[in-house]
Design an enzyme around this catalytic site. Structure first.
Site, PDB file in Angstrom:
ATOM      1  N   ILE A  24      42.665  60.315 -20.806  1.00 40.15           N
ATOM      2  CA  ILE A  24      43.026  58.921 -21.091  1.00 40.15           C
ATOM      3  C   ILE A  24      42.753  58.174 -19.794  1.00 40.15           C
ATOM      4  O   ILE A  24      43.440  58.377 -18.795  1.00 40.15           O
ATOM      5  CB  ILE A  24      44.497  58.796 -21.515  1.00 40.15           C
ATOM      6  CG1 ILE A  24      44.724  59.578 -22.806  1.00 40.15           C
ATOM      7  CG2 ILE A  24      44.858  57.319 -21.705  1.00 40.15           C
ATOM      8  CD1 ILE A  24      46.150  59.553 -23.294  1.00 40.15           C
ATOM      9  N   PRO A  25      41.695  57.347 -19.795  1.00 40.66           N
ATOM     10  CA  PRO A  25      41.105  56.906 -18.513  1.00 40.66           C
ATOM     11  C   PRO A  25      41.898  55.810 -17.810  1.00 40.66           C
ATOM     12  O   PRO A  25      41.441  54.687 -17.697  1.00 40.66           O
ATOM     13  CB  PRO A  25      39.726  56.414 -18.939  1.00 40.66           C
ATOM     14  CG  PRO A  25      39.910  55.952 -20.346  1.00 40.66           C
ATOM     15  CD  PRO A  25      40.961  56.837 -20.954  1.00 40.66           C
ATOM     16  N   CYS A  26      43.072  56.166 -17.296  1.00 35.10           N
ATOM     17  CA  CYS A  26      43.869  55.175 -16.573  1.00 35.10           C
ATOM     18  C   CYS A  26      43.165  54.749 -15.287  1.00 35.10           C
ATOM     19  O   CYS A  26      43.498  53.721 -14.712  1.00 35.10           O
ATOM     20  CB  CYS A  26      45.266  55.710 -16.280  1.00 35.10           C
ATOM     21  SG  CYS A  26      45.298  57.262 -15.414  1.00 35.10           S
ATOM     22  N   HIS A  27      42.178  55.541 -14.847  1.00 33.47           N
ATOM     23  CA  HIS A  27      41.435  55.140 -13.643  1.00 33.47           C
ATOM     24  C   HIS A  27      40.584  53.902 -13.904  1.00 33.47           C
ATOM     25  O   HIS A  27      40.094  53.290 -12.978  1.00 33.47           O
ATOM     26  CB  HIS A  27      40.566  56.299 -13.154  1.00 33.47           C
ATOM     27  CG  HIS A  27      39.637  56.845 -14.207  1.00 33.47           C
ATOM     28  ND1 HIS A  27      40.019  57.822 -15.103  1.00 33.47           N
ATOM     29  CD2 HIS A  27      38.362  56.529 -14.522  1.00 33.47           C
ATOM     30  CE1 HIS A  27      39.014  58.100 -15.911  1.00 33.47           C
ATOM     31  NE2 HIS A  27      37.990  57.322 -15.588  1.00 33.47           N
ATOM     32  N   ARG A  28      40.401  53.530 -15.189  1.00 36.66           N
ATOM     33  CA  ARG A  28      39.586  52.352 -15.498  1.00 36.66           C
ATOM     34  C   ARG A  28      40.412  51.072 -15.498  1.00 36.66           C
ATOM     35  O   ARG A  28      39.925  50.020 -15.904  1.00 36.66           O
ATOM     36  CB  ARG A  28      38.887  52.539 -16.852  1.00 36.66           C
ATOM     37  CG  ARG A  28      37.844  53.644 -16.812  1.00 36.66           C
ATOM     38  CD  ARG A  28      37.178  53.879 -18.157  1.00 36.66           C
ATOM     39  NE  ARG A  28      36.531  55.188 -18.176  1.00 36.66           N
ATOM     40  CZ  ARG A  28      36.268  55.874 -19.270  1.00 36.66           C
ATOM     41  NH1 ARG A  28      36.571  55.363 -20.449  1.00 36.66           N
ATOM     42  NH2 ARG A  28      35.695  57.054 -19.191  1.00 36.66           N
TER      43      ARG A  28
END
Lengths: 255, 171
Positions: A158-162
């Site tokens: 789940i791309p929380c880095h985005r």
């Protein structure tokens, strides 16, 4: 006769192998399974159950991962040999070719909304925290969004880095600090230098002269425009005053 | 539902050794034993989920699990393996347990494979009576056979194991 019966009795004293009970509980859906996978990000510990992937972490050791999982997720955890196809599925997920299912039980519905929204951010793009807050209908809850993302139990997947700060600072990252966040974004094709240069000048949106549409600078649309056809805006009011409308895809503002 | 899960977890912890031993004696190897034992508990779990609380409380767990395990093995032999959602991968062949030294383990395995060579009707009776040490009444109940039949099958099975009429691959 007697010796045969004694022998048979010994057969009854056999003990179940180590971890047997945990494997049964895992199959009954009462414990999660986990294994360590070699990925583009290095070794990642991944936990899953019938509902989908439930946790991922770049832990230093199995013990560290187990401690974290028991404490943060609160379910039982069993190490298993990974199913043959799971490694490839994970590879596909991280490279954006596939969407796995996730088990987010145990999180608040707000956190679940934040994480589901985060899944919509395409690879190679970033959005500000405020965007998530507005999109899920809590425009004032920007800090709460940050907290929900900081506690994301399945980073990378789940791309929380985005999700980055609107002032252009990449921001902190639970999955290995700001440096890891920059590395992953670069790996995904985000032009961090350009993004940060824009942000330093206070520009949050870019418009394309020919279409009169404004986007977040990493939006997929307008990527083919020539550099001289870009215009940059500090905020929505400025963009609208110049006759531009928000992109319907990256939704920098309510249309 | 919460209650069922707690009951089930205790059931697994209390009976895992017995059920695994039963699986080993009936199948003759540790890989199948693990599969049989896992399937047995999963069937028990599904059944428990549908039982009213008073039935769960009055359940005689030991004979009940034996009956399920015998049926799991019978169904495997027929090739009708119960299909279960397999997201959790194959159960690995664990290394040798620390408490079991290699020699003892080899002896046990040899014995298990000899028992597994008995024809099914003798094997089930012998294993339940002399490996699991159920009473004749309990064995009869688990197998769904009259006590007299069980006694006769135990007797013939033991005779074969002692080497009189050594029936290799009789089943």
């Amino acid at each position: 006769m007697a010796t045969v019966m004694i022998d048979l009795k010994r057969l009854g004293d056999v003990k179940a192998p180590a971890g047997f009970a945990e494997r049964v509980l895992a199959r009954a859906g009462m414990a999660d399974s986990y294994a360590v996978f070699e990925t583009v990000l290095g070794p990642v510990y991944v936990a899953w159950n019938q509902l989908g992937v439930s946790a991922a972490m770049r832990s230093k050791s199995a013990a560290e991962f187990e401690d974290w999982f028991r404490h943060d997720v609160g379910r039982k955890l069993v190490r298993v040999d990974p199913p043959a196809d799971l490694g490839r599925k994970i590879e596909d997920q991280l490279s954006g070719r596939r969407r796995l299912r996730f088990d987010l039980r145990g999180l608040t519905s707000f956190s679940q909304q934040v994480l589901h929204k985060t899944l919509e951010i395409p690879r190679g793009q970033v959005r500000p925290y405020g965007w998530i807050a507005r999109e899920i209908g809590h425009p004032a809850a920007v800090r709460a969004v940050g907290t929900a993302l900081a506690n994301n139990p399945i980073p990378y997947f789940i791309p929380c880095h985005r999700v980055v700060r609107s002032d252009g600072v990449i921001g902190n990252y639970g999955g290995g600090g700001p440096e890891a966040k920059r590395n992953i974004l670069t790996l995904e094709g985000v032009q961090l230098k350009r993004l940060e240069t824009l942000a330093r000048s206070g520009f949050r949106y870019e418009g394309v002269k020919s279409t009169k549409i404004f986007c977040f600078p990493t939006c997929y649309h307008g990527r083919h425009a020539r550099e001289e056809n870009f215009v940059f805006f500090h905020d929505e009011v400025e963009a609208r005053a110049a006759g531009y409308r928000p992109c319907k895809d990256c939704r920098p503002a309510v249309a | 539902m919460e209650g069922t899960e707690r009951v089930f977890e205790r059931l697994v912890r209390d009976h895992q050794d017995r059920v695994y031993a039963l699986g080993l004696a009936l199948t003759g190897n540790r890989h199948d034993a693990e599969e049989v034992a896992q399937d047995t508990f999963l069937r028990a779990y599904k059944a428990l989920a549908g039982y009213p609380p008073e039935r769960i409380r009055e359940l005689k767990q030991r004979p009940w699990l034996h009956r399920i395990a015998v049926n799991v093995v019978r169904n495997r032999v027929r090739g009708v393996r119960p299909r279960l959602v397999e997201l959790n991968g194959s159960e690995p062949d664990r290394g040798i347990g620390p408490e079991e030294d290699v020699l003892r383990r080899a002896e046990i395995d040899e014995l298990a494979s000899r028992v597994a060579c008995l024809p099914p009707r003798y094997r089930e009776a012998v294993v339940l009576r002399h490996v699991q040490e159920l009473s004749y009444a309990e064995v009869a109940d688990a197998l769904g056979q009259p006590v007299g039949t069980v006694k006769a099958n135990v007797h013939r099975g033991l005779k074969m194991l002692r080497g009189e009429n050594h029936g290799d691959g009789d089943d």
